[in-house]
Write an enzyme that holds these catalytic residues in place. Structure first.
Site, mmCIF file in Angstrom:
data_model
loop_
_atom_site.group_PDB
_atom_site.id
_atom_site.type_symbol
_atom_site.label_atom_id
_atom_site.label_comp_id
_atom_site.label_asym_id
_atom_site.label_seq_id
_atom_site.Cartn_x
_atom_site.Cartn_y
_atom_site.Cartn_z
ATOM 1 N N HIS A 1 41.678 40.292 36.535
ATOM 2 C CA HIS A 1 43.095 39.926 36.530
ATOM 3 C C HIS A 1 43.860 40.948 37.340
ATOM 4 O O HIS A 1 43.538 42.135 37.298
ATOM 5 C CB HIS A 1 43.635 39.897 35.090
ATOM 6 N N ASP B 1 41.179 32.299 30.841
ATOM 7 C CA ASP B 1 40.422 31.125 31.254
ATOM 8 C C ASP B 1 38.934 31.206 30.937
ATOM 9 O O ASP B 1 38.210 30.230 31.153
ATOM 10 C CB ASP B 1 40.612 30.891 32.763
HETATM 11 N N1 ACO Z 1 33.892 38.594 39.645
HETATM 12 C C1 ACO Z 1 33.320 39.545 40.419
HETATM 13 N N2 ACO Z 1 33.992 40.512 41.058
HETATM 14 C C2 ACO Z 1 35.338 40.510 40.925
HETATM 15 C C3 ACO Z 1 36.007 39.546 40.144
HETATM 16 C C4 ACO Z 1 35.242 38.560 39.481
HETATM 17 N N3 ACO Z 1 35.814 37.629 38.737
HETATM 18 N N4 ACO Z 1 37.342 39.791 40.203
HETATM 19 C C5 ACO Z 1 37.487 40.852 40.975
HETATM 20 N N5 ACO Z 1 36.288 41.296 41.435
HETATM 21 C C6 ACO Z 1 36.023 42.478 42.271
HETATM 22 C C7 ACO Z 1 36.364 42.201 43.735
HETATM 23 O O1 ACO Z 1 35.256 41.672 44.430
HETATM 24 C C8 ACO Z 1 36.776 43.563 44.194
HETATM 25 O O2 ACO Z 1 35.600 44.325 44.373
HETATM 26 P P1 ACO Z 1 35.515 45.469 45.516
HETATM 27 O O3 ACO Z 1 36.409 46.571 45.028
HETATM 28 O O4 ACO Z 1 34.059 45.826 45.573
HETATM 29 O O5 ACO Z 1 35.995 44.822 46.798
HETATM 30 C C9 ACO Z 1 37.505 44.162 42.987
HETATM 31 O O6 ACO Z 1 36.916 43.499 41.857
HETATM 32 C C10 ACO Z 1 39.010 43.912 42.992
HETATM 33 O O7 ACO Z 1 39.233 42.515 43.096
HETATM 34 P P2 ACO Z 1 40.439 41.828 43.838
HETATM 35 O O8 ACO Z 1 40.025 40.449 44.252
HETATM 36 O O9 ACO Z 1 40.965 42.752 44.895
HETATM 37 O O10 ACO Z 1 41.491 41.770 42.666
HETATM 38 P P3 ACO Z 1 42.807 40.881 42.650
HETATM 39 O O11 ACO Z 1 43.751 41.544 41.727
HETATM 40 O O12 ACO Z 1 43.282 40.580 44.024
HETATM 41 O O13 ACO Z 1 42.296 39.493 42.019
HETATM 42 C C11 ACO Z 1 41.767 37.768 40.523
HETATM 43 C C12 ACO Z 1 42.538 39.086 40.729
HETATM 44 C C13 ACO Z 1 42.156 36.757 41.613
HETATM 45 C C14 ACO Z 1 42.165 37.158 39.171
HETATM 46 C C15 ACO Z 1 40.245 38.059 40.558
HETATM 47 O O14 ACO Z 1 39.884 38.962 39.539
HETATM 48 C C16 ACO Z 1 39.390 36.784 40.467
HETATM 49 O O15 ACO Z 1 39.142 36.130 41.475
HETATM 50 N N6 ACO Z 1 38.957 36.390 39.217
HETATM 51 C C17 ACO Z 1 38.199 35.164 39.072
HETATM 52 C C18 ACO Z 1 39.153 33.972 39.029
HETATM 53 C C19 ACO Z 1 39.933 33.900 37.733
HETATM 54 O O16 ACO Z 1 39.373 34.004 36.648
HETATM 55 N N7 ACO Z 1 41.262 33.685 37.867
HETATM 56 C C20 ACO Z 1 42.144 33.521 36.730
HETATM 57 C C21 ACO Z 1 43.100 34.659 36.596
HETATM 58 S S1 ACO Z 1 44.082 34.460 35.145
HETATM 59 C C22 ACO Z 1 45.166 33.269 35.572
HETATM 60 O O17 ACO Z 1 45.586 33.119 36.700
HETATM 61 C C23 ACO Z 1 45.620 32.375 34.520
#
Ligand code: ACO
Length: 431
Positions: free
Chosen positions: A308, A365
């Protein structure tokens, strides 16, 4: 909340005034509104990692501590004690309602639960297998066309739109499910009915309107709507505010919010998470192998329902949904291979260095798709159910934004990296 900081920004010897914006709770802010005027430079912050787009008094999140409060009330208390329309009143009007005020809101919503025949014709015009979020976005926009007396910015128009959106979106979402299942649309009971019960009846009843629902399903639906009702400046809410900042109608703004919510990185994650669980089972992969795939980032695999932007700790909503999923499965006498797998997957991820280092915890979720499925909803309906819950939050933010005298049209800047000026080349001379 902190003490005013001594902040100075000096660019090539020019001091840019930095003003302090004090928060009641959480991060205070620094404002550098004259940066461009004084220096010709713009602030760069893709994804708004570090940018507050407004001040707001609706919802507070402390992502490090895993705290979520609507108007100061912790989500755990509201989940245990409130109902959806009471929570909607809290978000939209700022206070928990008295008994009379709650009755009045419930009655007004119940009076408007039916939709115009034109809306039914509009819904019937879409293919049955259209994704319901596409139809929902169109339908919310269409509500503005069918009820033009509620599209303006006068107080009475905003009040009417508030009630119409709460009422008619529920009916539209129920109809989306009926159409997808090949069922006739049934008429809502006008007036005096329980909002959540009527929504579930409209969704699940046979063509005579009869519906025998386990009380555990009604209770879980109310809870899920409360949990999804607001989440401050997330992608869809920021979209609602952005569209509304041009003085577009509340319907146009919320229709855009529905579009933003549909993405798998946002509300669409509930659907994507369940598909991920199903894919793991269908592929015969072990959970451990799947986690390795996520960590290696091969095929862009992510653990959906994890991570998140704001929470770097447990999402408090996830804890409540997990517990509720257990209760619903027990009440309905269902066993769930997927629920057991999800719990094991959570356990493994929470002890894995990759997830620990990045502070990736399960979000709302991770379990919500499982509970919706247990309640009888088909997978494509999960995100529309999220949207139904989020309607009060979107309304509250739109109203806060239009009522704020400091609101300006949202218009980000850019740093241009394209071609410098060049002359037009006639088509015969191009290579
Ligand atoms: N699985 C694996 N790795 C992840 C995940 C995940 N779900 N989420 C983040 N990471 C990793 C990224 O690859 C990144 O790694 P790195 O540092 O090696 O490059 C690091 O964690 C940071 O991730 P970002 O994508 O930069 O974080 P951001 O804050 O932009 O994204 C998000 C947040 C979009 C929610 C992300 O965690 C994600 O895609 N989660 C899966 C989708 C999801 O569950 N969304 C629902 C969110 S809650 C809602 O909207 C109701």
């Amino acid at each position: 909340m902190g003490k005013a900081v001594d902040a100075r920004l000096i660019v090539d010897g020019t001091e840019v005034p930095v003003s302090f914006v004090e928060a009641r709770l959480g991060n205070d802010g620094l404002s550098m509104e004259t940066l461009l005027k004084k220096t010709g430079l713009v602030n760069v912050d893709p994804g708004f990692m570090n940018t507050a787009s407004c001040t707001s008094a609706i919802t507070f999140i402390d992502g490090d501590e895993g705290i979520l409060m609507y108007r100061g009330y912790p989500i755990e208390e509201l989940a245990a004690r409130s109902t959806f329309l009471e929570t909607a009143h809290l978000l939209i009007y700022g206070e928990l309602p008295t008994r009379d005020l709650l009755n009045s809101l419930e009655n007004r919503v119940a009076r408007h639960i039916q939709v115009h025949d034109g809306i039914k014709a509009f819904l019937n015009a879409f293919p049955r297998d259209a994704h319901p979020m596409s139809v929902l976005s169109g339908a919310v926009s269409a509500l503005g066309a069918f009820y033009p007396e509620s599209i303006g910015h006068e107080e009475n128009e905003i009040e009417l739109a508030t009630v119409l959106l709460l009422a008619k979106t529920a009916t539209v979402i129920a109809y989306l499910q009926r159409r997808a299942m090949g069922l006739d649309l049934i008429e809502p009971k006008k007036g005096g009915t329980d909002y959540v019960e009527e929504f579930l009846r409209l969704t699940f009843a046979d063509s005579d309107g009869h519906c025998d629902l386990d009380p555990a399903v009604r209770q879980a639906m109310d809870l899920l709507l409360v949990l999804h009702a607001d989440h401050e400046q997330n992608c869809s809410t920021s979209t609602v505010r952005m569209v509304g900042s041009s003085q577009a109608s509340i319907y146009a703004s919320i229709a855009a919010g529905v579009g933003a919510l549909s993405g798998p990185l946002h509300g669409g994650a509930n659907e994507a998470t369940l598909r991920m669980f199903d894919d793991i089972i269908a592929s015969g992969d072990t959970i451990e192998r799947f986690v390795e795939k996520v960590k290696s980032k091969s095929d862009g695999a992510r653990l959906m329902g994890f991570g998140h932007r704001v929470y770097k700790n447990f999402d408090p909503r996830c804890t409540v949904v997990k517990q509720a999923t257990d209760q619903v499965l027990t009440a309905l006498g269902l066993s769930s291979e997927v629920f057991d797998m999800a719990k094991r997957l959570e356990e493994i991820a929470l002890h894995d260095e990759y997830f620990i280092e990045r502070k990736l915890y399960p979000n709302v979720d991770f379990y919500s798709g499982l509970i919706y499925k247990a309640m009888g909803f088909p997978t494509p309906m999960f995100t529309p159910l999220f949207a139904l819950g989020r309607i009060p939050g979107w309304i509250a933010h739109w109203r806060e934004m239009v009522g704020d005298p400091t609101t300006k049209i949202g218009r980000p800047r850019q740093v241009y990296i394209g071609e410098a000026e060049r002359s037009y080349v006639p088509i015969e001379e191009r290579r």
